[in-house]
Design an enzyme around this catalytic site. Structure first.
Site, PDB file in Angstrom:
ATOM      1  N   LEU A 147       0.829  -1.211   0.000  1.00  0.00           N
ATOM      2  CA  LEU A 147       0.000   0.000   0.000  1.00  0.00           C
ATOM      3  C   LEU A 147       0.857   1.251   0.000  1.00  0.00           C
ATOM      4  O   LEU A 147       0.450   2.307  -0.486  1.00  0.00           O
ATOM      5  CB  LEU A 147      -0.900   0.023   1.235  1.00  0.00           C
ATOM      6  CG  LEU A 147      -1.920  -1.095   1.379  1.00  0.00           C
ATOM      7  CD1 LEU A 147      -2.600  -1.009   2.743  1.00  0.00           C
ATOM      8  CD2 LEU A 147      -2.943  -1.010   0.261  1.00  0.00           C
ATOM      9  N   GLY A 148       2.021   1.127   0.600  1.00  0.00           N
ATOM     10  CA  GLY A 148       2.893   2.286   0.686  1.00  0.00           C
ATOM     11  C   GLY A 148       4.147   1.948   1.455  1.00  0.00           C
ATOM     12  O   GLY A 148       4.250   0.871   2.042  1.00  0.00           O
ATOM     13  N   THR A 169      -3.367   5.379   4.602  1.00  0.00           N
ATOM     14  CA  THR A 169      -2.037   4.868   4.260  1.00  0.00           C
ATOM     15  C   THR A 169      -1.016   6.009   4.368  1.00  0.00           C
ATOM     16  O   THR A 169       0.060   5.834   4.945  1.00  0.00           O
ATOM     17  CB  THR A 169      -2.027   4.245   2.855  1.00  0.00           C
ATOM     18  OG1 THR A 169      -2.990   3.187   2.826  1.00  0.00           O
ATOM     19  CG2 THR A 169      -0.663   3.682   2.511  1.00  0.00           C
ATOM     20  N   HIS A 174      -0.351   6.817   8.006  1.00  0.00           N
ATOM     21  CA  HIS A 174       0.544   5.796   8.563  1.00  0.00           C
ATOM     22  C   HIS A 174       1.998   6.011   8.091  1.00  0.00           C
ATOM     23  O   HIS A 174       2.931   6.028   8.893  1.00  0.00           O
ATOM     24  CB  HIS A 174       0.017   4.424   8.117  1.00  0.00           C
ATOM     25  CG  HIS A 174       0.876   3.243   8.470  1.00  0.00           C
ATOM     26  ND1 HIS A 174       0.556   2.362   9.474  1.00  0.00           N
ATOM     27  CD2 HIS A 174       2.036   2.774   7.929  1.00  0.00           C
ATOM     28  CE1 HIS A 174       1.475   1.409   9.542  1.00  0.00           C
ATOM     29  NE2 HIS A 174       2.391   1.632   8.607  1.00  0.00           N
ATOM     30  N   GLU A 175       2.176   6.207   6.796  1.00  0.00           N
ATOM     31  CA  GLU A 175       3.540   6.344   6.263  1.00  0.00           C
ATOM     32  C   GLU A 175       4.205   7.633   6.742  1.00  0.00           C
ATOM     33  O   GLU A 175       5.405   7.661   7.015  1.00  0.00           O
ATOM     34  CB  GLU A 175       3.545   6.274   4.738  1.00  0.00           C
ATOM     35  CG  GLU A 175       2.979   4.978   4.135  1.00  0.00           C
ATOM     36  CD  GLU A 175       3.622   3.699   4.645  1.00  0.00           C
ATOM     37  OE1 GLU A 175       4.750   3.752   5.171  1.00  0.00           O
ATOM     38  OE2 GLU A 175       2.980   2.634   4.534  1.00  0.00           O
ATOM     39  N   HIS A 225       5.646   7.121  10.015  1.00  0.00           N
ATOM     40  CA  HIS A 225       7.019   6.569   9.919  1.00  0.00           C
ATOM     41  C   HIS A 225       8.021   7.672   9.570  1.00  0.00           C
ATOM     42  O   HIS A 225       9.115   7.734  10.126  1.00  0.00           O
ATOM     43  CB  HIS A 225       7.111   5.515   8.807  1.00  0.00           C
ATOM     44  CG  HIS A 225       6.481   4.190   9.111  1.00  0.00           C
ATOM     45  ND1 HIS A 225       6.678   3.505  10.288  1.00  0.00           N
ATOM     46  CD2 HIS A 225       5.674   3.389   8.345  1.00  0.00           C
ATOM     47  CE1 HIS A 225       6.012   2.343  10.237  1.00  0.00           C
ATOM     48  NE2 HIS A 225       5.399   2.258   9.076  1.00  0.00           N
ATOM     49  N   TRP A 249       3.171  -2.579  17.086  1.00  0.00           N
ATOM     50  CA  TRP A 249       3.482  -3.891  17.665  1.00  0.00           C
ATOM     51  C   TRP A 249       4.997  -4.142  17.779  1.00  0.00           C
ATOM     52  O   TRP A 249       5.429  -5.151  18.321  1.00  0.00           O
ATOM     53  CB  TRP A 249       2.801  -5.012  16.866  1.00  0.00           C
ATOM     54  CG  TRP A 249       3.336  -5.221  15.472  1.00  0.00           C
ATOM     55  CD1 TRP A 249       4.297  -6.114  15.095  1.00  0.00           C
ATOM     56  CD2 TRP A 249       2.937  -4.535  14.272  1.00  0.00           C
ATOM     57  NE1 TRP A 249       4.527  -6.020  13.737  1.00  0.00           N
ATOM     58  CE2 TRP A 249       3.706  -5.061  13.210  1.00  0.00           C
ATOM     59  CE3 TRP A 249       2.011  -3.519  13.980  1.00  0.00           C
ATOM     60  CZ2 TRP A 249       3.574  -4.607  11.889  1.00  0.00           C
ATOM     61  CZ3 TRP A 249       1.883  -3.085  12.667  1.00  0.00           C
ATOM     62  CH2 TRP A 249       2.657  -3.622  11.653  1.00  0.00           C
ATOM     63  N   GLN A 292       2.217  -4.929  22.168  1.00  0.00           N
ATOM     64  CA  GLN A 292       1.302  -5.740  21.353  1.00  0.00           C
ATOM     65  C   GLN A 292       2.105  -6.743  20.553  1.00  0.00           C
ATOM     66  O   GLN A 292       3.213  -6.448  20.115  1.00  0.00           O
ATOM     67  CB  GLN A 292       0.481  -4.761  20.487  1.00  0.00           C
ATOM     68  CG  GLN A 292      -0.062  -5.274  19.211  1.00  0.00           C
ATOM     69  CD  GLN A 292      -0.870  -4.211  18.447  1.00  0.00           C
ATOM     70  OE1 GLN A 292      -1.358  -3.230  18.998  1.00  0.00           O
ATOM     71  NE2 GLN A 292      -1.007  -4.401  17.147  1.00  0.00           N
ATOM     72  N   ALA A 293       1.537  -7.925  20.342  1.00  0.00           N
ATOM     73  CA  ALA A 293       2.302  -9.006  19.728  1.00  0.00           C
ATOM     74  C   ALA A 293       2.570  -8.777  18.246  1.00  0.00           C
ATOM     75  O   ALA A 293       3.704  -8.772  17.795  1.00  0.00           O
ATOM     76  CB  ALA A 293       1.579 -10.335  19.922  1.00  0.00           C
TER      77      ALA A 293
HETATM   78  N1  ARG Z   1       2.985  -0.021   4.644  1.00  0.00           N
HETATM   79  C1  ARG Z   1       1.736  -0.628   4.946  1.00  0.00           C
HETATM   80  C2  ARG Z   1       1.435  -1.690   3.887  1.00  0.00           C
HETATM   81  O1  ARG Z   1       1.926  -1.578   2.785  1.00  0.00           O
HETATM   82  C3  ARG Z   1       0.631   0.403   5.005  1.00  0.00           C
HETATM   83  C4  ARG Z   1      -0.478   0.042   5.897  1.00  0.00           C
HETATM   84  C5  ARG Z   1      -1.510   1.162   5.904  1.00  0.00           C
HETATM   85  N2  ARG Z   1      -2.736   0.756   6.484  1.00  0.00           N
HETATM   86  C6  ARG Z   1      -3.909   1.249   6.106  1.00  0.00           C
HETATM   87  N3  ARG Z   1      -5.021   0.893   6.690  1.00  0.00           N
HETATM   88  N4  ARG Z   1      -4.004   2.127   5.153  1.00  0.00           N
HETATM   89  O2  ARG Z   1       0.733  -2.648   4.132  1.00  0.00           O
HETATM   90 ZN    ZN Z   2       4.228   0.725   8.207  1.00  0.00          ZN
END
Ligand code: ARG
Ligand code: ZN
Ligand code: CA
Length: 437
Positions: free
Chosen positions: A178-179, A215, A218-219, A222, A230, A249-250
């Site tokens: 996703l990214g 996404t 989230h990125e 980072h 986790w 978290q696991a």
């Molecule tokens: N880097 C993660 C992947 O490629 C991005 C997750 C983003 N999550 C989301 N719900 N948009 O899986």
């Molecule tokens: Zn990530």
């Protein structure tokens, strides 16, 4: 360097960001030492030994590189899809997202306004007006996490100066990715985030369940130094995200889990799977914590300090003036260093009169950021050190005027050394990020 920083074989569960992180750790001693310095600073914020000094909101100029194959016109996403993404970011990083009221009662007090806003760049690197969108055709059918999308030589688009713009590449990614992002401290020419076009924004090609713009949230987490919630230890419970207020978290959660989901003995409330740094669906994630906001501040006031002092990429007032900061929503993380130890309100760097990027010497800007940031840290350090040094007798055993003067001299020397060391570290972290000539 902690266990989670040590290279280990990639697994299916790692997202592109961690794979890039491990590749850089393996390949580059520079990256390893910068990560150690960045981690050290983050730890000081986490422990309350330093506190964020900014009180206003920072605005990050954004450039979006739409790298598209003309054979697949959908990849050339429309402007309003890009705008829809910026809107999501501006809600999520200000805790202004409407779904924040779905945060379970127990964690509501932890929801944080990160005090960060995003704006499409209005000046390009030459100081010319721009809408912050670059459209580049490619003959590639898709990209991976090898950073090919980040250079024109490999079918992508070159970044704009990464100390002044958040570079976002939007393209077709392969392998279900996703990214991915690059953590701070990495090579400047690949700094930024890459997002699959159908997981970008909320309109156009954005497709469920990743059509909530999360996404990028989230990125960019980072990019501002947040780890996965986790701790990327494949369920071992042995390493975490280095943020105390997120439960250990696991493993990653996916989909739309039911609350609570207990792991690593973190009951009764269990995993904070609704955190942006988990892997759940877009409509199942809706918060950063105060600890995470604090860690992002450590990054913004350290290795990414150029964004606090360089409004060059945005014409017009890009952020509050010293007198009138648009305050964060009363979610400043707890402070261990007393407010009085911090510089006064005049600390907020006065916005330069929107200089063109070319007019602002990059090195000059960087040095200002580093000095400003270091001065803050130094003040905090000074106050702390001062408080822990009791008035002791001199080495000659009595507290006469001579002993007192010598003690003061020794203290000043030690502090000066500490301050100089910090200035060097920050200059190195910020200034050292430029490409080798
Ligand atoms: N880097 C993660 C992947 O490629 C991005 C997750 C983003 N999550 C989301 N719900 N948009 O899986
Ligand atoms: Zn990530
Ligand atoms: Ca944690």
């Amino acid at each position: 360097m902690t266990e989670s920083d040590l290279p280990h074989p990639p697994t299916r569960d790692l997202c592109g960001t961690m794979l890039v992180h491990r590749r850089l750790l393996n390949e580059s001693t520079t990256y390893r030492s910068r990560r150690a310095a960045i981690e050290n600073r983050a730890l000081q914020y986490e422990r309350g030994r330093r506190s964020p000094s900014r009180t206003g909101v920072v605005t990050i100029p954004v450039v979006v590189h739409v790298v598209h194959n003309p054979a697949v016109p959908a990849q050339n996403i429309p402007d309003d899809q890009i705008r829809s993404q910026i809107e999501v970011l501006n809600r999520d990083f200000r805790a202004a997202n409407p779904d924040r009221d779905k945060v379970p009662e127990v964690w509501r007090p932890l929801v944080a306004d990160a005090g960060i806003e995003f704006r499409m760049a209005s000046l390009d690197p030459d100081g010319e007006p721009t809408d912050g969108i670059v459209r580049v055709p490619t003959d590639r059918t898709s990209f991976g996490f090898d950073d090919a999308v980040k250079a024109s030589a490999t079918g992508g688009a070159d970044p704009w100066p990464t100390d002044q713009y958040l570079n976002i590449w939007v393209c077709q990614l392969g392998g279900g990715l996703l990214g991915y992002a690059q953590f701070p401290g990495g090579p400047p020419q690949t700094d930024g985030v890459v997002i699959l076009h159908s997981a970008f924004g909320t309109t156009g090609t954005a497709a469920p369940p990743f059509d909530g713009g999360r996404t990028a949230t989230h990125e960019i987490g980072h990019w501002l130094d947040l780890y996965h919630i986790w701790g990327d230890d494949d369920g071992a419970c042995s390493s975490d995200d280095k943020v105390a207020d997120t439960p250990n978290q696991a493993d990653a959660n996916t989909g739309s889990p039911a609350f609570p989901h207990v792991s690593c003995g973190n009951g009764p409330h269990g995993d904070m799977f609704m955190n942006y740094m988990d892997y759940v669906d877009d409509d199942a994630m809706f918060m950063f914590t105060r600890g995470q906001a604090n860690r992002m501040d450590a990054c913004l006031e350290g290795v990414r300090a150029s964004f606090l002092v360089a409004p060059g990429a945005l014409s017009g007032p890009s952020r509050p003036t010293a007198g009138e900061p648009s305050a964060r929503n009363g979610t400043a993380p707890g402070t261990a260093v007393p407010r009085a130890a911090m510089p006064g309100p005049s600390h907020w760097p006065a916005p330069a009169a929107a200089p063109g990027v070319t007019g602002t010497g990059a090195m000059g800007t960087t040095a200002t950021g580093a000095m400003g940031t270091t001065a803050t840290g130094a003040m905090g350090t000074t106050a702390t050190a001062g408080a822990t040094v009791p008035a002791q007798p001199g080495p000659d055993g009595h507290a006469g005027p001579d002993g007192e003067v010598r003690r003061l001299l020794r203290d000043s020397e030690r502090l000066a050394t500490e301050v100089l060391k910090e200035i060097r570290t920050v200059i190195d972290m910020v200034g050292g990020d430029r490409p080798e000539a």
